[in-house]
Structure formats: C-alpha cells, structure tokens
Write a protein that holds these residues in place. Structure first.
Motif, PDB file in Angstrom:
ATOM      1  N   THR A  60      -3.563  -5.098 -11.959  1.00 59.50           N
ATOM      2  CA  THR A  60      -3.433  -4.069 -12.983  1.00 59.50           C
ATOM      3  C   THR A  60      -4.422  -2.937 -12.702  1.00 59.50           C
ATOM      4  OG1 THR A  60      -2.807  -5.750 -14.611  1.00 59.50           O
ATOM      5  CG2 THR A  60      -3.497  -3.601 -15.456  1.00 59.50           C
ATOM      6  N   VAL A  61      -3.927  -1.705 -12.753  1.00 61.22           N
ATOM      7  CA  VAL A  61      -4.746  -0.522 -12.493  1.00 61.22           C
ATOM      8  C   VAL A  61      -4.655   0.408 -13.697  1.00 61.22           C
ATOM      9  CG1 VAL A  61      -5.111   1.455 -10.963  1.00 61.22           C
ATOM     10  CG2 VAL A  61      -4.292  -0.723 -10.029  1.00 61.22           C
ATOM     11  N   ASP A  62      -5.810   0.871 -14.198  1.00 63.84           N
ATOM     12  CA  ASP A  62      -5.796   1.754 -15.363  1.00 63.84           C
ATOM     13  C   ASP A  62      -5.688   3.215 -14.955  1.00 63.84           C
ATOM     14  OD1 ASP A  62      -8.326   2.691 -14.629  1.00 63.84           O
ATOM     15  OD2 ASP A  62      -9.391   1.423 -16.055  1.00 63.84           O
ATOM     16  N   GLU A  63      -5.760   4.107 -15.913  1.00 65.98           N
ATOM     17  CA  GLU A  63      -5.527   5.537 -15.675  1.00 65.98           C
ATOM     18  C   GLU A  63      -6.600   6.201 -14.822  1.00 65.98           C
ATOM     19  OE1 GLU A  63      -7.384   6.626 -20.078  1.00 65.98           O
ATOM     20  OE2 GLU A  63      -5.374   7.263 -19.526  1.00 65.98           O
ATOM     21  N   THR A  64      -7.753   5.543 -14.639  1.00 70.05           N
ATOM     22  CA  THR A  64      -8.805   6.103 -13.793  1.00 70.05           C
ATOM     23  C   THR A  64      -8.727   5.602 -12.353  1.00 70.05           C
ATOM     24  OG1 THR A  64     -10.436   4.352 -14.226  1.00 70.05           O
ATOM     25  CG2 THR A  64     -10.324   6.180 -15.799  1.00 70.05           C
ATOM     26  N   LEU A 115      -2.041   5.319 -19.368  1.00 66.96           N
ATOM     27  CA  LEU A 115      -1.305   4.967 -18.160  1.00 66.96           C
ATOM     28  C   LEU A 115      -1.841   3.655 -17.594  1.00 66.96           C
ATOM     29  CD1 LEU A 115       0.837   5.862 -16.095  1.00 66.96           C
ATOM     30  CD2 LEU A 115      -1.006   6.951 -14.798  1.00 66.96           C
ATOM     31  N   VAL A 116      -0.946   2.684 -17.417  1.00 68.44           N
ATOM     32  CA  VAL A 116      -1.302   1.391 -16.827  1.00 68.44           C
ATOM     33  C   VAL A 116      -0.216   1.021 -15.816  1.00 68.44           C
ATOM     34  CG1 VAL A 116      -1.760  -1.057 -17.226  1.00 68.44           C
ATOM     35  CG2 VAL A 116      -2.475   0.634 -18.924  1.00 68.44           C
ATOM     36  N   LEU A 117      -0.645   0.649 -14.618  1.00 69.12           N
ATOM     37  CA  LEU A 117       0.269   0.271 -13.549  1.00 69.12           C
ATOM     38  C   LEU A 117      -0.026  -1.137 -13.080  1.00 69.12           C
ATOM     39  CD1 LEU A 117      -0.094   3.505 -11.363  1.00 69.12           C
ATOM     40  CD2 LEU A 117       1.774   3.012 -12.950  1.00 69.12           C
ATOM     41  N   THR A 118       0.987  -1.782 -12.507  1.00 70.53           N
ATOM     42  CA  THR A 118       0.806  -3.072 -11.854  1.00 70.53           C
ATOM     43  C   THR A 118       1.272  -2.957 -10.416  1.00 70.53           C
ATOM     44  OG1 THR A 118       1.121  -4.337 -13.894  1.00 70.53           O
ATOM     45  CG2 THR A 118       1.423  -5.511 -11.818  1.00 70.53           C
ATOM     46  N   VAL A 119       0.412  -3.395  -9.499  1.00 68.68           N
ATOM     47  CA  VAL A 119       0.750  -3.409  -8.082  1.00 68.68           C
ATOM     48  C   VAL A 119       1.014  -4.850  -7.676  1.00 68.68           C
ATOM     49  CG1 VAL A 119      -0.013  -2.873  -5.740  1.00 68.68           C
ATOM     50  CG2 VAL A 119      -0.653  -1.370  -7.640  1.00 68.68           C
ATOM     51  N   THR A 141       0.818  -1.220   0.000  1.00 65.80           N
ATOM     52  CA  THR A 141       0.000   0.000   0.000  1.00 65.80           C
ATOM     53  C   THR A 141       0.852   1.271   0.000  1.00 65.80           C
ATOM     54  OG1 THR A 141      -0.187   0.058   2.417  1.00 65.80           O
ATOM     55  CG2 THR A 141      -1.874  -1.178   1.204  1.00 65.80           C
ATOM     56  N   THR A 142       2.140   1.146   0.341  1.00 68.61           N
ATOM     57  CA  THR A 142       2.995   2.339   0.413  1.00 68.61           C
ATOM     58  C   THR A 142       4.341   2.174  -0.276  1.00 68.61           C
ATOM     59  OG1 THR A 142       3.799   1.603   2.586  1.00 68.61           O
ATOM     60  CG2 THR A 142       1.967   3.169   2.565  1.00 68.61           C
ATOM     61  N   ALA A 143       4.882   0.967  -0.359  1.00 71.13           N
ATOM     62  CA  ALA A 143       6.247   0.776  -0.868  1.00 71.13           C
ATOM     63  C   ALA A 143       6.345   1.165  -2.337  1.00 71.13           C
ATOM     64  CB  ALA A 143       6.684  -0.670  -0.680  1.00 71.13           C
ATOM     65  N   SER A 144       7.374   1.927  -2.659  1.00 71.53           N
ATOM     66  CA  SER A 144       7.546   2.382  -4.048  1.00 71.53           C
ATOM     67  C   SER A 144       7.853   1.226  -4.991  1.00 71.53           C
ATOM     68  CB  SER A 144       8.667   3.424  -4.112  1.00 71.53           C
ATOM     69  OG  SER A 144       9.875   2.903  -3.565  1.00 71.53           O
ATOM     70  N   ASP A 145       8.582   0.196  -4.499  1.00 68.84           N
ATOM     71  CA  ASP A 145       8.950  -0.916  -5.380  1.00 68.84           C
ATOM     72  C   ASP A 145       7.817  -1.900  -5.607  1.00 68.84           C
ATOM     73  OD1 ASP A 145       8.841  -2.128  -2.918  1.00 68.84           O
ATOM     74  OD2 ASP A 145      10.951  -2.732  -2.859  1.00 68.84           O
ATOM     75  N   ALA A 146       6.634  -1.641  -5.014  1.00 64.72           N
ATOM     76  CA  ALA A 146       5.483  -2.517  -5.233  1.00 64.72           C
ATOM     77  C   ALA A 146       4.722  -2.145  -6.501  1.00 64.72           C
ATOM     78  CB  ALA A 146       4.532  -2.462  -4.035  1.00 64.72           C
ATOM     79  N   VAL A 147       5.050  -0.990  -7.094  1.00 64.43           N
ATOM     80  CA  VAL A 147       4.322  -0.492  -8.265  1.00 64.43           C
ATOM     81  C   VAL A 147       5.243  -0.467  -9.473  1.00 64.43           C
ATOM     82  CG1 VAL A 147       2.972   1.408  -9.219  1.00 64.43           C
ATOM     83  CG2 VAL A 147       2.870   0.926  -6.775  1.00 64.43           C
ATOM     84  N   THR A 148       4.756  -1.039 -10.571  1.00 61.48           N
ATOM     85  CA  THR A 148       5.522  -1.068 -11.821  1.00 61.48           C
ATOM     86  C   THR A 148       4.732  -0.367 -12.914  1.00 61.48           C
ATOM     87  OG1 THR A 148       6.499  -3.201 -11.205  1.00 61.48           O
ATOM     88  CG2 THR A 148       6.644  -2.544 -13.526  1.00 61.48           C
ATOM     89  N   LEU A 149       5.393   0.491 -13.670  1.00 62.89           N
ATOM     90  CA  LEU A 149       4.759   1.184 -14.788  1.00 62.89           C
ATOM     91  C   LEU A 149       4.758   0.266 -16.008  1.00 62.89           C
ATOM     92  CD1 LEU A 149       3.611   3.814 -16.031  1.00 62.89           C
ATOM     93  CD2 LEU A 149       5.981   4.426 -16.594  1.00 62.89           C
ATOM     94  N   GLN A 150       3.570  -0.039 -16.506  1.00 66.47           N
ATOM     95  CA  GLN A 150       3.451  -0.904 -17.684  1.00 66.47           C
ATOM     96  C   GLN A 150       3.286  -0.111 -18.970  1.00 66.47           C
ATOM     97  OE1 GLN A 150       3.989  -4.017 -17.476  1.00 66.47           O
ATOM     98  NE2 GLN A 150       3.816  -4.366 -15.279  1.00 66.47           N
TER      99      GLN A 150
END
Length: 312
Positions: A299-303, A282-286, A268-277
């Motif tokens: 996977t989290v989208d831009e919204t 904009l698409v992220l992976t947690v 929920t807070t660590a920077s290395d838990a999130v990857t830019l896909q």
C-alpha cells in the motif's frame, strides 16, 4: 526549537567558483587529487582529521602540475589556499571542498561530452514484453525505453566518466545501482544531491504520451525543497526499494535477486500491477509478484510512502 548552524562568514559561492577559473589552478587540483593512493590493500584506515596529513611537498606539487614559472605557480596556488587546498608546513593537500571539486572534474560533469547511440538490451518491457532500448544523449540522462509502446522505465543521471571504458553490461549495472541508491535516499526524505529535505507526491497521469514518453504507472514526484533536485519514478520503482519488498524478493527468487535489474521486475512498470484503492486521500496498491508466484500487496499513500506490506 533547534538552533540552525551558523551560516555567516566563509567564502561566497561566486568567489569559490572563481578560484577555479584557470587551467593552472585546475592542474594543481588534479595533481593533488591524483597523488592519493588508489590500491585499497595499501590504504589502511586513517582519520580525516589527522594532524599528519598526506599530500605533496611544494616541489612535488609544482612538478606534477607542470608549471615552470615559480611566480605564476605561487600566484595560482595562493588563490586555492584556505578554500580548495590546505597547507601544513611544506605539505599541501586538498581540503574537503577541494576533494569534492576534484571529483566533480573527474566526473566530467561540466566539460566532457559523450553520447551513446541507442542499443537493445536483454531486459523486456514490463508492459508489452519488447526488449528495452538504452541510450545516453547529451543531456547526461541515461534512458531506458520500450521502442514499441514508448514506455520509459528509467531515466538516471550518469556522469560521462561512468560511460567511458565500460561494456554495455557493466554500464547497465551502474545505472541500476545508481537508480536504487537515488530512490532509496529520496524515498527516505533525503536529497541524493545536497542531503536536503525531500517531499513526495503521487500523480495519476493521463493516458497517452507526454513529449513522446509514455508512463504506464502513477508517477511519484520526489522533490528536494532545498536544491530543487527531482526524480519522477514509477510508483512500482519506489516500492522496489523498500527493504521489506527486497527481502521478500530474495526469499522467493531461485537466483540472486540482486542480479536482476530493478526494471526487470514487472511490477515496477506494468500498468496492471497498480490498483487504485482510494482517491481522497489517494491510496494505491502495488501487486508484487516473485518468481515462484508468491505475492505481496504493498500500500502506497499520496506522498509515495509505503504505508503497508501484506502477504497474499
């Protein structure tokens, strides 16, 4: 096309608020609000639209409001009728708006002032491992931050009433539950405050701190288009409220996962838990890691919407 409900007529907000601008009227509001049953064992189900409303008689209400002058009492009671107070024969009770106003008074949102000096918690910062520090300044925002790296893991609005007569452990539990409830509704597009419509957007913040606050993950802006209510949770905090993620954590946690505060999950807070896909869109992976090292790729989208959950 759906026809919107009729919004004509009724009492204007200014007129409604002005009816409470008197200590006697607030005393009447309190007397009716405090007359209700507080023991759930003695309070079986009763429809809100019952034709036999519970309440106080005229004499009981006047006595509880402690107003000796009958003329003054009648004048101020009349100002509340049909907006905050309903009358059925000789019985008076709060209207639905009156109930909301009473709860607003109890919460101490406008008139109460409580501060809580910073104290160390048993929760560790997901970024650097330092014990988090909690505080409750006069802004009525309960804040959890790391005193070493300035990482802010939570900022939750809490009425002053919630702070009084609670231990620190109880208060942290309240903050955790309130944050989960807020984010769950906002994530689903429903405003926590006005039940309006909420839009979301993910922002990749620049490195460093803003006004002394450091955010270690992309922030999801959850903004109500009707009342303007807004929250800025980390993308990992939003992911933590997804039911599929919650079920996964329960399945792979030795103790009760619900006993762990939301901010105690490192993802929920660590920077290395999130990857830019992807950047456009904009698409992220947690990367969600449970106690037994089982993993989910969320996977989290831009919204800020969870677009996919995959076991790893």
């Amino acid at each position: 096309m759906t026809t919107p409900p009729d919004q004509t007529g009724g009492v204007s907000p200014a007129a409604a608020f002005s009816r409470l601008a008197n200590e006697t009227r607030v005393a009447i509001l309190r007397a009716l609000g405090e007359s209700g049953e507080r023991d759930p064992r003695r309070f079986p189900y009763k429809p809100f639209d019952t034709d036999d409303p519970e309440g106080l008689s005229y004499s009981e209400l006047r006595a509880r409001a402690d107003v000796n002058d009958s003329g003054r009492f009648n004048y101020h009671l009349g100002k509340l009728l049909d907006v905050f107070v309903e009358q059925s024969g000789d019985t008076y009770r709060l209207s639905w708006l009156g109930v909301l106003a009473f709860r607003f008074v109890v919460a101490g949102v406008l008139h109460d002032q409580v501060t809580l000096e910073p104290f160390e918690t048993d929760s560790a910062c997901g970024e650097c491992g330092t014990p988090l520090e909690a505080s409750y300044p006069r802004g009525r925002l309960f804040v959890l931050e790391c005193p070493d790296c300035s990482c802010r893991v939570a900022g939750v609005d809490i009425p002053t009433h919630a702070v009084r007569n609670r231990s620190r452990a109880e208060l942290l539990r309240v903050v955790d539950k309130r944050q989960r409830a807020q984010l769950s509704l906002l994530r689903d597009g429903i405003c926590y405050w006005c039940a309006g419509r909420v839009d979301g957007a993910v922002h990749r913040l620049p490195s460093g701190t803003v006004d002394g606050v450091r955010r270690t993950q992309p922030v999801v802006t959850l903004l109500c288009r009707d009342c303007g209510g807004v929250r800025f949770p980390s993308v990992g905090s939003v992911v933590a409220t997804d039911p599929r993620v919650g079920a996964f954590l329960v399945q792979h946690t030795t103790d009760d996962a619900d006993d762990r505060f939301c901010w105690e999950w490192p993802f929920t807070t660590a920077s290395d838990a999130v990857t830019l896909q992807s950047t456009d869109p904009l698409v992220l992976t947690v990367d969600v890691v449970a106690e037994d090292d089982a993993r989910l790729a969320v996977t989290v989208d831009e919204t800020g919407t969870v677009a996919g959950v995959e076991r790893r």
